[in-house]
Design a protein around this motif. Structure first.
Motif, PDB file in Angstrom:
ATOM      1  N   ALA A 107     -92.184 -12.523 -13.999  1.00 47.92           N
ATOM      2  CA  ALA A 107     -92.931 -11.849 -12.945  1.00 47.92           C
ATOM      3  C   ALA A 107     -92.099 -11.702 -11.680  1.00 47.92           C
ATOM      4  O   ALA A 107     -92.179 -10.683 -10.981  1.00 47.92           O
ATOM      5  N   GLY A 108     -91.276 -12.705 -11.385  1.00 48.14           N
ATOM      6  CA  GLY A 108     -90.417 -12.625 -10.203  1.00 48.14           C
ATOM      7  C   GLY A 108     -89.485 -11.435 -10.262  1.00 48.14           C
ATOM      8  O   GLY A 108     -89.267 -10.734  -9.266  1.00 48.14           O
ATOM      9  N   PHE A 109     -88.912 -11.189 -11.442  1.00 48.87           N
ATOM     10  CA  PHE A 109     -88.059 -10.016 -11.616  1.00 48.87           C
ATOM     11  C   PHE A 109     -88.866  -8.738 -11.430  1.00 48.87           C
ATOM     12  O   PHE A 109     -88.446  -7.818 -10.721  1.00 48.87           O
ATOM     13  N   PHE A 110     -90.020  -8.654 -12.063  1.00 52.34           N
ATOM     14  CA  PHE A 110     -90.851  -7.450 -11.973  1.00 52.34           C
ATOM     15  C   PHE A 110     -91.217  -7.145 -10.526  1.00 52.34           C
ATOM     16  O   PHE A 110     -91.063  -6.008 -10.056  1.00 52.34           O
ATOM     17  N   HIS A 111     -91.703  -8.167  -9.802  1.00 51.67           N
ATOM     18  CA  HIS A 111     -92.157  -7.960  -8.429  1.00 51.67           C
ATOM     19  C   HIS A 111     -91.026  -7.487  -7.527  1.00 51.67           C
ATOM     20  O   HIS A 111     -91.250  -6.700  -6.599  1.00 51.67           O
ATOM     21  N   LEU A 112     -89.808  -7.979  -7.778  1.00 51.55           N
ATOM     22  CA  LEU A 112     -88.677  -7.630  -6.928  1.00 51.55           C
ATOM     23  C   LEU A 112     -88.026  -6.317  -7.355  1.00 51.55           C
ATOM     24  O   LEU A 112     -87.666  -5.478  -6.523  1.00 51.55           O
ATOM     25  N   ALA A 113     -87.867  -6.129  -8.657  1.00 54.26           N
ATOM     26  CA  ALA A 113     -87.151  -4.952  -9.146  1.00 54.26           C
ATOM     27  C   ALA A 113     -87.948  -3.673  -8.948  1.00 54.26           C
ATOM     28  O   ALA A 113     -87.369  -2.606  -8.694  1.00 54.26           O
ATOM     29  N   GLN A 114     -89.271  -3.736  -9.065  1.00 54.43           N
ATOM     30  CA  GLN A 114     -90.068  -2.513  -8.967  1.00 54.43           C
ATOM     31  C   GLN A 114     -89.915  -1.834  -7.594  1.00 54.43           C
ATOM     32  O   GLN A 114     -89.569  -0.644  -7.533  1.00 54.43           O
ATOM     33  N   PRO A 115     -90.129  -2.557  -6.478  1.00 51.14           N
ATOM     34  CA  PRO A 115     -89.932  -1.879  -5.188  1.00 51.14           C
ATOM     35  C   PRO A 115     -88.467  -1.561  -4.900  1.00 51.14           C
ATOM     36  O   PRO A 115     -88.169  -0.574  -4.219  1.00 51.14           O
ATOM     37  N   ALA A 116     -87.551  -2.392  -5.421  1.00 53.88           N
ATOM     38  CA  ALA A 116     -86.125  -2.106  -5.207  1.00 53.88           C
ATOM     39  C   ALA A 116     -85.729  -0.801  -5.891  1.00 53.88           C
ATOM     40  O   ALA A 116     -85.062   0.058  -5.290  1.00 53.88           O
ATOM     41  N   ILE A 117     -86.130  -0.632  -7.145  1.00 54.67           N
ATOM     42  CA  ILE A 117     -85.793   0.598  -7.873  1.00 54.67           C
ATOM     43  C   ILE A 117     -86.509   1.796  -7.255  1.00 54.67           C
ATOM     44  O   ILE A 117     -85.934   2.892  -7.142  1.00 54.67           O
ATOM     45  N   LEU A 121     -84.491   5.073  -6.000  1.00 56.75           N
ATOM     46  CA  LEU A 121     -84.778   6.433  -6.450  1.00 56.75           C
ATOM     47  C   LEU A 121     -84.764   7.431  -5.297  1.00 56.75           C
ATOM     48  O   LEU A 121     -84.354   8.585  -5.468  1.00 56.75           O
ATOM     49  N   THR A 122     -85.176   6.992  -4.125  1.00 53.53           N
ATOM     50  CA  THR A 122     -85.172   7.896  -2.968  1.00 53.53           C
ATOM     51  C   THR A 122     -83.763   8.212  -2.518  1.00 53.53           C
ATOM     52  O   THR A 122     -83.530   9.240  -1.869  1.00 53.53           O
ATOM     53  N   ARG A 123     -82.801   7.357  -2.876  1.00 53.55           N
ATOM     54  CA  ARG A 123     -81.406   7.549  -2.470  1.00 53.55           C
ATOM     55  C   ARG A 123     -80.546   8.100  -3.601  1.00 53.55           C
ATOM     56  O   ARG A 123     -79.417   8.539  -3.373  1.00 53.55           O
ATOM     57  N   GLY A 124     -81.059   8.058  -4.828  1.00 53.78           N
ATOM     58  CA  GLY A 124     -80.305   8.566  -5.964  1.00 53.78           C
ATOM     59  C   GLY A 124     -79.131   7.692  -6.358  1.00 53.78           C
ATOM     60  O   GLY A 124     -78.201   8.149  -7.026  1.00 53.78           O
ATOM     61  N   THR A 125     -79.205   6.400  -6.016  1.00 53.43           N
ATOM     62  CA  THR A 125     -78.130   5.475  -6.369  1.00 53.43           C
ATOM     63  C   THR A 125     -78.633   4.050  -6.236  1.00 53.43           C
ATOM     64  O   THR A 125     -79.558   3.767  -5.469  1.00 53.43           O
ATOM     65  N   GLY A 126     -78.026   3.134  -6.990  1.00 52.50           N
ATOM     66  CA  GLY A 126     -78.397   1.727  -6.902  1.00 52.50           C
ATOM     67  C   GLY A 126     -77.946   0.966  -8.128  1.00 52.50           C
ATOM     68  O   GLY A 126     -77.518   1.555  -9.134  1.00 52.50           O
ATOM     69  N   HIS A 127     -78.020  -0.337  -8.053  1.00 55.04           N
ATOM     70  CA  HIS A 127     -77.576  -1.206  -9.148  1.00 55.04           C
ATOM     71  C   HIS A 127     -78.456  -2.440  -9.183  1.00 55.04           C
ATOM     72  O   HIS A 127     -78.716  -3.069  -8.152  1.00 55.04           O
ATOM     73  N   LYS A 160     -81.662  -3.280 -20.872  1.00 55.74           N
ATOM     74  CA  LYS A 160     -81.265  -2.099 -21.641  1.00 55.74           C
ATOM     75  C   LYS A 160     -82.264  -0.958 -21.468  1.00 55.74           C
ATOM     76  O   LYS A 160     -81.890   0.212 -21.321  1.00 55.74           O
ATOM     77  N   SER A 161     -83.541  -1.293 -21.488  1.00 61.69           N
ATOM     78  CA  SER A 161     -84.568  -0.262 -21.346  1.00 61.69           C
ATOM     79  C   SER A 161     -84.473   0.427 -19.986  1.00 61.69           C
ATOM     80  O   SER A 161     -84.509   1.670 -19.899  1.00 61.69           O
ATOM     81  N   LEU A 162     -84.337  -0.360 -18.926  1.00 65.65           N
ATOM     82  CA  LEU A 162     -84.247   0.223 -17.585  1.00 65.65           C
ATOM     83  C   LEU A 162     -82.952   1.004 -17.396  1.00 65.65           C
ATOM     84  O   LEU A 162     -82.936   2.032 -16.703  1.00 65.65           O
ATOM     85  N   ALA A 163     -81.868   0.527 -18.002  1.00 64.73           N
ATOM     86  CA  ALA A 163     -80.595   1.242 -17.886  1.00 64.73           C
ATOM     87  C   ALA A 163     -80.718   2.658 -18.429  1.00 64.73           C
ATOM     88  O   ALA A 163     -80.195   3.615 -17.834  1.00 64.73           O
ATOM     89  N   ILE A 164     -81.407   2.814 -19.546  1.00 64.65           N
ATOM     90  CA  ILE A 164     -81.587   4.134 -20.138  1.00 64.65           C
ATOM     91  C   ILE A 164     -82.595   4.963 -19.351  1.00 64.65           C
ATOM     92  O   ILE A 164     -82.405   6.163 -19.114  1.00 64.65           O
ATOM     93  N   GLU A 165     -83.656   4.313 -18.913  1.00 64.59           N
ATOM     94  CA  GLU A 165     -84.691   5.039 -18.163  1.00 64.59           C
ATOM     95  C   GLU A 165     -84.139   5.668 -16.887  1.00 64.59           C
ATOM     96  O   GLU A 165     -84.522   6.788 -16.519  1.00 64.59           O
ATOM     97  N   TYR A 166     -83.230   4.953 -16.221  1.00 62.21           N
ATOM     98  CA  TYR A 166     -82.768   5.412 -14.911  1.00 62.21           C
ATOM     99  C   TYR A 166     -81.320   5.893 -14.897  1.00 62.21           C
ATOM    100  O   TYR A 166     -80.770   6.162 -13.821  1.00 62.21           O
ATOM    101  N   ALA A 167     -80.710   6.038 -16.064  1.00 61.09           N
ATOM    102  CA  ALA A 167     -79.300   6.429 -16.119  1.00 61.09           C
ATOM    103  C   ALA A 167     -79.045   7.759 -15.417  1.00 61.09           C
ATOM    104  O   ALA A 167     -78.022   7.935 -14.749  1.00 61.09           O
TER     105      ALA A 167
END
Length: 237
Positions: A107-117, A121-127, A160-167
């Protein structure tokens, strides 16, 4: 506000061990850092924001991302390092331990990664880099760790799933999978025994994980990678 060339990095589990080493490494590179953990101390460094809180709580994650965007204007890299490891026979885990590990590791990953990603997306770049565990790929009979495999294994699959979703959106997602590292999680009196479980015969250092994370961060053509840093543990015995 950060300069145009100053990277902004969010690091969870940042008060000790691998997390503290990551904070020091990114600040030494001149990057701004937003660091969070339950026990992290206040910062007098204008380019280091510290947020004390429980990452399993959505409000903590929202505060972390909002603080970084407000102070520095953007988030470039998220390193989801916070995690709990409990070596127990599977039938000995309590419901509270299960809830705690799921809360922090997943859950900690989900809560942090969702707003970060969402921000990336608004900047078109990130890691995004997740810190998992080599026990996911190579179980050790002397180290019963089913809940680690359940939670950290989930992160590896999500990587892996997120890497493909946002590649195609300019966002990369990778993971570093540590073996047994010299951190407060592993008491000194256990180091000799733990070293005997590793093919190269010694434990890793936090700096080994830092090197792997920064390598991935500096490699724009790598995404969906699970990078094992474990002294050969995942290869076998």
């Amino acid at each position: 506000m950060s300069t145009q060339n100053q990277k902004v990095v969010v690091i969870s589990g940042a008060s000790q061990g691998i997390g503290a080493a990551l904070v020091a490494a990114y600040r030494s590179r001149g990057h701004a850092v937003v660091a969070t953990s339950r026990t992290i101390a206040p910062s007098g460094d204008p380019d280091l924001i510290t947020v004390r809180g429980d990452i399993s709580e959505p409000a903590t994650a929202e505060q972390v991302i909002a603080a970084g965007v407000e102070r520095f204007g953007r988030i470039d890299t998220l390193i989801s390092n916070a995690g709990i490891f409990l070596a127990r026979p599977f039938t000995d885990y309590t419901r509270d331990e299960f809830a705690t590990m799921v809360g922090v590791n997943l859950a900690g990953f989900f809560h942090l990664a969702q707003p970060a990603i969402d921000h990336m997306l608004t900047r078109g770049t990130g890691h995004v880099v997740t810190i998992t565990s080599s026990l996911v790929d190579h179980a050790i009979s002397h180290v019963p760790s089913a809940l680690t495999s359940l939670t950290k294994g989930g992160l590896q699959s999500a990587t892996k799933s997120l890497a493909i979703e946002y590649a195609r959106h300019g966002i990369r997602v990778n993971a570093v999978s540590p073996g047994i590292i010299k951190t407060p999680m592993n008491p000194t009196e256990a180091h000799d025994a733990l070293s005997g479980l590793i093919p190269v015969g010694r434990m890793g250092e936090p700096g080994d994980i830092v090197s792997a994370v920064t390598f991935l961060d500096d490699s724009p053509y790598i995404t969906g990678e699970i990078l094992h840093v474990d002294g050969g543990q995942s290869a076998g015995h």
